[in-house]
Design a protein around this motif. Structure first.
Motif, PDB file in Angstrom:
ATOM      1  N   ILE A   1     -29.889  28.165 -42.076  1.00  0.00           N
ATOM      2  CA  ILE A   1     -28.432  28.292 -41.972  1.00  0.00           C
ATOM      3  C   ILE A   1     -27.993  28.218 -40.516  1.00  0.00           C
ATOM      4  O   ILE A   1     -26.967  27.618 -40.178  1.00  0.00           O
ATOM      5  N   GLY A   2     -28.778  28.832 -39.615  1.00  0.00           N
ATOM      6  CA  GLY A   2     -28.454  28.780 -38.186  1.00  0.00           C
ATOM      7  C   GLY A   2     -28.487  27.351 -37.657  1.00  0.00           C
ATOM      8  O   GLY A   2     -27.604  26.929 -36.902  1.00  0.00           O
ATOM      9  N   ILE A   3     -29.530  26.597 -38.051  1.00  0.00           N
ATOM     10  CA  ILE A   3     -29.632  25.182 -37.646  1.00  0.00           C
ATOM     11  C   ILE A   3     -28.455  24.401 -38.216  1.00  0.00           C
ATOM     12  O   ILE A   3     -27.858  23.561 -37.535  1.00  0.00           O
ATOM     13  N   TYR A   4     -28.120  24.695 -39.453  1.00  0.00           N
ATOM     14  CA  TYR A   4     -27.011  24.018 -40.123  1.00  0.00           C
ATOM     15  C   TYR A   4     -25.689  24.254 -39.387  1.00  0.00           C
ATOM     16  O   TYR A   4     -24.895  23.323 -39.185  1.00  0.00           O
ATOM     17  N   ALA A   5     -25.462  25.496 -38.947  1.00  0.00           N
ATOM     18  CA  ALA A   5     -24.244  25.813 -38.206  1.00  0.00           C
ATOM     19  C   ALA A   5     -24.170  25.010 -36.905  1.00  0.00           C
ATOM     20  O   ALA A   5     -23.115  24.483 -36.539  1.00  0.00           O
ATOM     21  N   ALA A   6     -25.304  24.890 -36.219  1.00  0.00           N
ATOM     22  CA  ALA A   6     -25.338  24.125 -34.968  1.00  0.00           C
ATOM     23  C   ALA A   6     -25.024  22.651 -35.219  1.00  0.00           C
ATOM     24  O   ALA A   6     -24.329  22.004 -34.422  1.00  0.00           O
ATOM     25  N   ILE A   7     -25.530  22.114 -36.323  1.00  0.00           N
ATOM     26  CA  ILE A   7     -25.266  20.705 -36.678  1.00  0.00           C
ATOM     27  C   ILE A   7     -23.774  20.496 -36.939  1.00  0.00           C
ATOM     28  O   ILE A   7     -23.166  19.529 -36.449  1.00  0.00           O
ATOM     29  N   LEU A   8     -23.160  21.404 -37.707  1.00  0.00           N
ATOM     30  CA  LEU A   8     -21.731  21.283 -38.000  1.00  0.00           C
ATOM     31  C   LEU A   8     -20.896  21.370 -36.727  1.00  0.00           C
ATOM     32  O   LEU A   8     -19.896  20.650 -36.568  1.00  0.00           O
ATOM     33  N   ILE A   9     -21.290  22.242 -35.818  1.00  0.00           N
ATOM     34  CA  ILE A   9     -20.559  22.372 -34.542  1.00  0.00           C
ATOM     35  C   ILE A   9     -20.648  21.071 -33.753  1.00  0.00           C
ATOM     36  O   ILE A   9     -19.660  20.601 -33.180  1.00  0.00           O
ATOM     37  N   SER A  10     -21.837  20.465 -33.732  1.00  0.00           N
ATOM     38  CA  SER A  10     -21.987  19.200 -33.005  1.00  0.00           C
ATOM     39  C   SER A  10     -21.119  18.109 -33.622  1.00  0.00           C
ATOM     40  O   SER A  10     -20.478  17.328 -32.914  1.00  0.00           O
ATOM     41  N   HIS A  11     -21.054  18.068 -34.949  1.00  0.00           N
ATOM     42  CA  HIS A  11     -20.211  17.081 -35.624  1.00  0.00           C
ATOM     43  C   HIS A  11     -18.734  17.347 -35.347  1.00  0.00           C
ATOM     44  O   HIS A  11     -17.944  16.414 -35.126  1.00  0.00           O
ATOM     45  N   GLY A  12     -18.343  18.624 -35.362  1.00  0.00           N
ATOM     46  CA  GLY A  12     -16.955  18.980 -35.094  1.00  0.00           C
ATOM     47  C   GLY A  12     -16.537  18.633 -33.679  1.00  0.00           C
ATOM     48  O   GLY A  12     -15.432  18.128 -33.450  1.00  0.00           O
ATOM     49  N   MET A  13     -17.418  18.862 -32.714  1.00  0.00           N
ATOM     50  CA  MET A  13     -17.100  18.549 -31.316  1.00  0.00           C
ATOM     51  C   MET A  13     -16.896  17.050 -31.122  1.00  0.00           C
ATOM     52  O   MET A  13     -15.934  16.624 -30.475  1.00  0.00           O
ATOM     53  N   VAL A  14     -17.789  16.248 -31.681  1.00  0.00           N
ATOM     54  CA  VAL A  14     -17.672  14.798 -31.510  1.00  0.00           C
ATOM     55  C   VAL A  14     -16.422  14.275 -32.209  1.00  0.00           C
ATOM     56  O   VAL A  14     -15.679  13.458 -31.650  1.00  0.00           O
ATOM     57  N   ASN A  15     -16.153  14.762 -33.404  1.00  0.00           N
ATOM     58  CA  ASN A  15     -14.965  14.310 -34.129  1.00  0.00           C
ATOM     59  C   ASN A  15     -13.668  14.746 -33.447  1.00  0.00           C
ATOM     60  O   ASN A  15     -12.624  14.140 -33.666  1.00  0.00           O
ATOM     61  N   SER A  16     -13.747  15.764 -32.630  1.00  0.00           N
ATOM     62  CA  SER A  16     -12.549  16.252 -31.939  1.00  0.00           C
ATOM     63  C   SER A  16     -12.157  15.374 -30.755  1.00  0.00           C
ATOM     64  O   SER A  16     -11.044  15.485 -30.254  1.00  0.00           O
ATOM     65  N   PHE A  17     -13.054  14.516 -30.311  1.00  0.00           N
ATOM     66  CA  PHE A  17     -12.766  13.709 -29.133  1.00  0.00           C
ATOM     67  C   PHE A  17     -12.156  12.354 -29.465  1.00  0.00           C
ATOM     68  O   PHE A  17     -12.004  11.509 -28.595  1.00  0.00           O
ATOM     69  N   GLY A  18     -11.819  12.105 -30.699  1.00  0.00           N
ATOM     70  CA  GLY A  18     -11.073  10.914 -31.055  1.00  0.00           C
ATOM     71  C   GLY A  18     -11.913   9.720 -31.438  1.00  0.00           C
ATOM     72  O   GLY A  18     -13.141   9.710 -31.344  1.00  0.00           O
ATOM     73  N   VAL A  19     -11.220   8.667 -31.838  1.00  0.00           N
ATOM     74  CA  VAL A  19     -11.868   7.513 -32.432  1.00  0.00           C
ATOM     75  C   VAL A  19     -12.655   6.671 -31.437  1.00  0.00           C
ATOM     76  O   VAL A  19     -13.542   5.916 -31.825  1.00  0.00           O
ATOM     77  N   HIS A  20     -12.358   6.777 -30.132  1.00  0.00           N
ATOM     78  CA  HIS A  20     -13.062   5.927 -29.161  1.00  0.00           C
ATOM     79  C   HIS A  20     -14.550   6.277 -29.094  1.00  0.00           C
ATOM     80  O   HIS A  20     -15.409   5.398 -29.081  1.00  0.00           O
ATOM     81  N   ILE A  21     -14.851   7.567 -29.038  1.00  0.00           N
ATOM     82  CA  ILE A  21     -16.253   7.986 -29.026  1.00  0.00           C
ATOM     83  C   ILE A  21     -16.910   7.644 -30.354  1.00  0.00           C
ATOM     84  O   ILE A  21     -18.062   7.199 -30.400  1.00  0.00           O
ATOM     85  N   LEU A  22     -16.174   7.864 -31.444  1.00  0.00           N
ATOM     86  CA  LEU A  22     -16.729   7.573 -32.769  1.00  0.00           C
ATOM     87  C   LEU A  22     -17.072   6.096 -32.920  1.00  0.00           C
ATOM     88  O   LEU A  22     -18.046   5.745 -33.587  1.00  0.00           O
ATOM     89  N   ARG A  23     -16.297   5.226 -32.290  1.00  0.00           N
ATOM     90  CA  ARG A  23     -16.585   3.792 -32.385  1.00  0.00           C
ATOM     91  C   ARG A  23     -17.973   3.474 -31.847  1.00  0.00           C
ATOM     92  O   ARG A  23     -18.736   2.726 -32.458  1.00  0.00           O
ATOM     93  N   TYR A  24     -18.301   4.029 -30.673  1.00  0.00           N
ATOM     94  CA  TYR A  24     -19.601   3.738 -30.075  1.00  0.00           C
ATOM     95  C   TYR A  24     -20.734   4.343 -30.896  1.00  0.00           C
ATOM     96  O   TYR A  24     -21.794   3.732 -31.063  1.00  0.00           O
ATOM     97  N   LEU A  25     -20.516   5.550 -31.389  1.00  0.00           N
ATOM     98  CA  LEU A  25     -21.530   6.176 -32.231  1.00  0.00           C
ATOM     99  C   LEU A  25     -21.680   5.418 -33.547  1.00  0.00           C
ATOM    100  O   LEU A  25     -22.774   5.342 -34.107  1.00  0.00           O
ATOM    101  N   ASN A  26     -20.582   4.879 -34.031  1.00  0.00           N
ATOM    102  CA  ASN A  26     -20.641   4.084 -35.252  1.00  0.00           C
ATOM    103  C   ASN A  26     -21.476   2.823 -35.038  1.00  0.00           C
ATOM    104  O   ASN A  26     -22.271   2.435 -35.891  1.00  0.00           O
ATOM    105  N   ASP A  27     -21.297   2.169 -33.871  1.00  0.00           N
ATOM    106  CA  ASP A  27     -22.116   0.999 -33.547  1.00  0.00           C
ATOM    107  C   ASP A  27     -23.595   1.383 -33.517  1.00  0.00           C
ATOM    108  O   ASP A  27     -24.455   0.660 -34.025  1.00  0.00           O
TER     109      ASP A  27
END
Length: 527
Positions: free
Chosen positions: A165-191
């Motif tokens: 559960i602790g590892i899972y929480a860290a994963i969700l936080i990492s996903h939330g942080m990246v998604n909070s920075f907008g579509v430009h970062i997501l574009r590169y990660l999507n590539d």
């Protein structure tokens, strides 16, 4: 260059005009091309295929081996892919006509008769929202389990529910942080995600086949039936067909999430064509690539009995250790974990967009209808998605059965939300104004097959798959589906029917507000 810019602005104006006709203004940054839109759905679906062959690594691959064996897994993949394409085609035709981030719940409202529009939207939206939350939970919690499993190779690490559960929480936080920075970062990660899935995983499948000391024959892969559902198994208590029907649904877990292209349509250029093509292409390509990887793993099983009863608890881990050794397995598991991380990231992206749209239309508190001006991202719904996904995994601290039910409801919840608007369009064709992607004479037959398949899998997923049936082995999926259905219906009858009117025509609402302010201003001038 000038022609390119002219076409770009032409598509931009056409997209915003289409959105305005639906009743919404452009709020999210429209920065996704067809390739990027396809990549989102591709990432979710293809790595969701890892929910059956890698993620965890994997509860669902083990489920497949024990519920029908290799024959049902391989042939079942073909059958499921075939019928899922009908669902994808039905959805693509709708999203072409109604390209909005609300997706299925908005389609239901637009396609249903006016007097039933709000109810159809409410029910569809809640099934879609809860299904999406459960999918995000399944992917990211599966990644946490995958990390825990990999950590046991060559170490004395002992996984526990609390650590996972602790590892899972860290994963969700990492996903939330990246998604909070907008579509430009997501574009590169999507590539990067597209490269990882198409090249990295393809290389993995080839490497497994090339390195395996021995290979199973085609008869083993395509016709071996195995019933590990109990003693006696369900093939004895019911029939082999029962086991095969349950086992064939291993593949169905993998092919969900292709409504992601719809949820991102407001951020996609030329959405009326790009979004439906993103849906269809991601289903087709994922089916082919996933089948290739599945075959690579099945052909590379060294000892079937040892793989089914692996001490790692993860059959795919056992296959990789048998083929590459401990160190090689760790390297390849790392590649797999990167793929799964990207899948969870974009699952949260899709989830947050749907919640944003649902809030915009009043089903969720208006607090969540907010796009951050700096990052052009609905940050509040990003963290709402992360929070709900975390809460959904908490029952796993005391019962793995409860979590299994949550991942099962992900598939049923999403497919029900896909099926409702398709069914409405089938029953009320006069209200379905087609977009550029039009199946013409095949539209209704495709919709009928899609609806029947969704009804079939909804029933099958609720059946028990372990014998004997006890409080610990009962398939709680029917309970989870019931809770969602009763909750949505109950809240509608008690409250929502009095205030929820379905998707709001935002343009008209804005004009109405401006008119009120203008009248007030003129009144003050006269005074």
């Amino acid at each position: 260059m000038a022609d390119h810019l002219e076409r770009h602005f032409s598509h931009q104006q056409q997209d915003e005009s289409t959105l305005a006709e639906i009743g919404y203004k452009q709020e999210l940054k429209r920065d996704w091309s067809l390739l990027h839109n396809f990549g989102i759905s591709f990432s979710i679906i293809y790595v969701a295929a890892y929910q059956s062959v890698v993620t965890g690594i994997t509860t669902l691959f083990s489920y497949g081996l024990n519920t029908g064996g290799p024959g049902v897994m391989s042939v079942g993949w073909i059958v499921v892919s075939f019928f899922t394409m009908f669902v994808g085609l039905g959805m693509a035709e709708i999203v072409s006509a109604i390209p909005t981030s609300g997706g299925p719940y908005f389609w239901a409202a637009r396609l249903a008769p006016v007097k039933h529009a709000a109810f159809a939207s409410w029910i569809t939206g809640w099934f879609n929202l809860l299904g999406q939350v459960a999918v995000t939970t399944g992917i990211s919690f599966g990644l946490a389990g995958l990390i825990s499993t990999t950590a046991t190779i060559n170490t004395t690490y002992v996984p526990t529910a609390g650590k996972t559960i602790g590892i899972y929480a860290a994963i969700l936080i990492s996903h939330g942080m990246v998604n909070s920075f907008g579509v430009h970062i997501l574009r590169y990660l999507n590539d990067a995600s597209i490269i990882l899935h198409s090249l990295g995983v393809g290389s993995l499948a080839i490497a497994v086949l090339a390195k395996a000391p021995t290979h199973q024959n085609a008869s083993f892969v395509f016709s071996t039936f195995y019933d590990g559902t109990g003693d006696p198994g369900w093939s004895v208590r019911a029939s082999p067909a029962y086991v095969a029907a349950c086992g064939v649904l291993m593949a169905q877990y993998t092919l969900t999430g292709f409504d992601a292209s719809a949820h991102l349509s407001e951020e996609t250029r030329n959405a009326s064509w790009s979004a439906p093509m993103g849906v269809i292409t991601s289903v087709g390509v994922s089916a082919v690539f996933g089948f290739f990887l599945l075959l690579a793993l099945l052909f590379s099983i060294q000892d079937f009995t040892n793989t089914v009863g692996t001490p790692y608890g993860q059959p795919v881990t056992q296959i990789l250790v048998d083929v590459f050794g401990n160190n090689g397995a760790i390297v390849l598991m790392t590649l797999i974990m990167l793929c799964v991380w990207h899948c969870g990231l974009f699952s949260m992206t899709s989830n947050s967009r749907m919640m944003f749209a649902f809030s915009r239309d009043g089903a969720l508190p208006r607090f969540f209808h907010k796009v951050d001006n700096r990052f052009s991202s609905p940050i509040r719904t990003v963290w709402l998605a992360a929070t709900l996904s975390f809460l959904l995994a908490l029952p796993s601290l005391g019962s793995s059965v409860a979590f299994a039910a949550a991942t099962s409801i992900a598939t049923i919840g999403l497919y029900i939300s896909y099926g409702i608007p398709i069914l409405i369009g089938l029953i009320y064709p006069s209200g379905f104004k087609k977009g550029p992607f039009n199946l013409k004479m095949f539209s209704r037959p495709v919709a009928l097959v899609a609806v029947l398949w969704i009804g079939f899998i909804t029933i099958i997923f609720c059946l028990p798959t372990t014998n004997p049936v006890t409080s610990q082995t009962l398939n709680y999926t029917v309970v989870a589906v019931g809770i969602i259905a009763i909750g949505a219906l109950g809240s509608w009858l008690l409250s929502a029917r009095k205030w929820f009117t379905g998707p709001i025509r935002q343009i008209e609402a804005m004009h109405g507000d401006n008119l009120v302010r203008e009248v007030e201003f003129l009144g003050q001038e006269k005074i």
